[in-house]
Design an enzyme around this catalytic site. Structure first.
Site, short mmCIF file in Angstrom:
data_model
loop_
_atom_site.label_atom_id
_atom_site.label_comp_id
_atom_site.label_asym_id
_atom_site.label_seq_id
_atom_site.Cartn_x
_atom_site.Cartn_y
_atom_site.Cartn_z
N HIS A 218 0.82 -1.28 0.00
CA HIS A 218 0.11 -0.11 -0.02
C HIS A 218 0.94 1.48 -0.11
O HIS A 218 0.57 2.25 -0.58
CB HIS A 218 -1.01 0.19 1.17
N ASP A 222 0.55 4.29 -2.53
CA ASP A 222 0.62 5.97 -2.26
C ASP A 222 1.52 6.72 -2.91
O ASP A 222 1.60 7.67 -3.43
CB ASP A 222 0.61 5.76 -0.68
N HIS A 245 3.64 10.51 2.76
CA HIS A 245 3.20 11.53 1.75
C HIS A 245 4.13 12.80 1.80
O HIS A 245 4.24 13.15 0.72
CB HIS A 245 1.67 12.01 2.31
ZN LIG Z 1 -3.13 5.12 0.90
#
Ligand SMILES: [Zn+2]
Length: 284
Positions: A218, A222, A245
């Site tokens: 995952h 992302d 992020h």
């Molecule tokens: Zn995510």
């Protein structure tokens, strides 16, 4: 439903002319448009948000990841709220919807961002880098102090349906002991057992996993979604270690602000000579 806002949202994906890139359109705000580019990156903590003239579009990474994985360069994404839907926490529902709708090949040749010089960013024990390569590949390592996760690493080259098979089904995850604090901060208001993997300190509460190493997969999902904000398919290899992020989008900003690190190209031209990586501080 949006994962963080908990707000119901309708989303529609429309075709767009060659060269237009991915554009979001808020149909609840007079069709206000926000281009999916690093220049519009706003708040980045648990999700990536775009902002333009005070208008927000939140949690863009899973849909943008699906676009990159399927090789989609141009699309208009309409939504009637501020956050994209979380669906099952992966990008698989987006991939399936797009494949059902069909993908049209456009006449104009695709332009790639070809990395010419490596770029490395470090923030404590977090690391992200991009290096010259003939293909787009991602290598990710995570290390969570949890008996079911620990150290996981995963590498993928984005070609030949690898994305659909190895990345798209991987779901987002969260820890039960962080839930209250996150909700107090206005996050994960839409989270449920149906849209994310939930772990307590020992186990998964809503298994089974889709892959033994679903967590790191995952993170790859992302990362691919965040790097989509470069606005072009990448020819380069990305290496990340415990990034998130904020570091993903820092790499995007750094690349956009330093065009000597890359060139725009259509495929078929040979890779120029590789030189030493540029090591940069995260802030500048
Ligand atoms: Zn995510």
């Amino acid at each position: 439903m949006g994962l963080h806002s908990g707000v119901e949202v309708r989303l529609r994906i429309l075709p767009a002319p060659a060269g237009s890139g991915i554009v979001f359109r808020r149909i609840d705000l007079d069709n206000f448009t926000i281009e999916a580019t690093g220049r519009n990156v706003a708040r980045v903590s648990y999700a990536t948000s775009l902002m333009k003239k005070g208008v927000l579009i939140s949690t863009t990474e899973h849909l943008l990841s699906a676009f990159v994985g399927l090789g989609i360069d141009n699309a208009i994404v309409e939504l009637d709220s501020l956050e994209l839907p979380i669906l099952d926490g992966s990008s698989l529902p987006f991939v399936q919807m797009i494949e059902r709708a069909g993908i049209r090949k456009q006449r104009r040749p695709r332009t790639y961002m070809r990395i010419l010089r490596g770029l490395e960013l470090r923030d404590g024990d977090k690391f992200i880098a991009i290096y010259p390569a003939e293909q787009y590949s991602v290598s990710y390592q995570i290390n969570f102090p949890h008996p079911l996760i620990g150290r996981e690493d995963f590498q993928v080259e984005l070609s030949n349906g690898n994305y659909q098979r190895d990345i798209a089904p991987a779901r987002t995850f969260g820890f039960l002991h962080e839930e209250a604090a996150m909700r107090r901060n206005g996050l994960i208001r839409g989270a449920s057992m149906e849209n994310c993997l939930v772990l307590d300190r020992e186990k998964i509460l809503n298994g089974p996993l889709r892959y033994r190493d679903e967590f790191v997969r995952h993170k790859v999902l992302d990362l691919i979604g965040d790097l989509a904000l470069l606005g072009k398919q990448i020819l380069g290899s990305v290496v990340a270690d415990r990034a998130g992020h904020a570091m993903h989008t820092a790499l995007v900003s750094k690349l956009l602000r330093n065009p000597y690190l890359w060139e725009e190209t259509t495929v078929g031209e040979p890779l120029p000579e590789v030189s030493t990586p540029v090591v940069a501080a995260l802030e500048s």
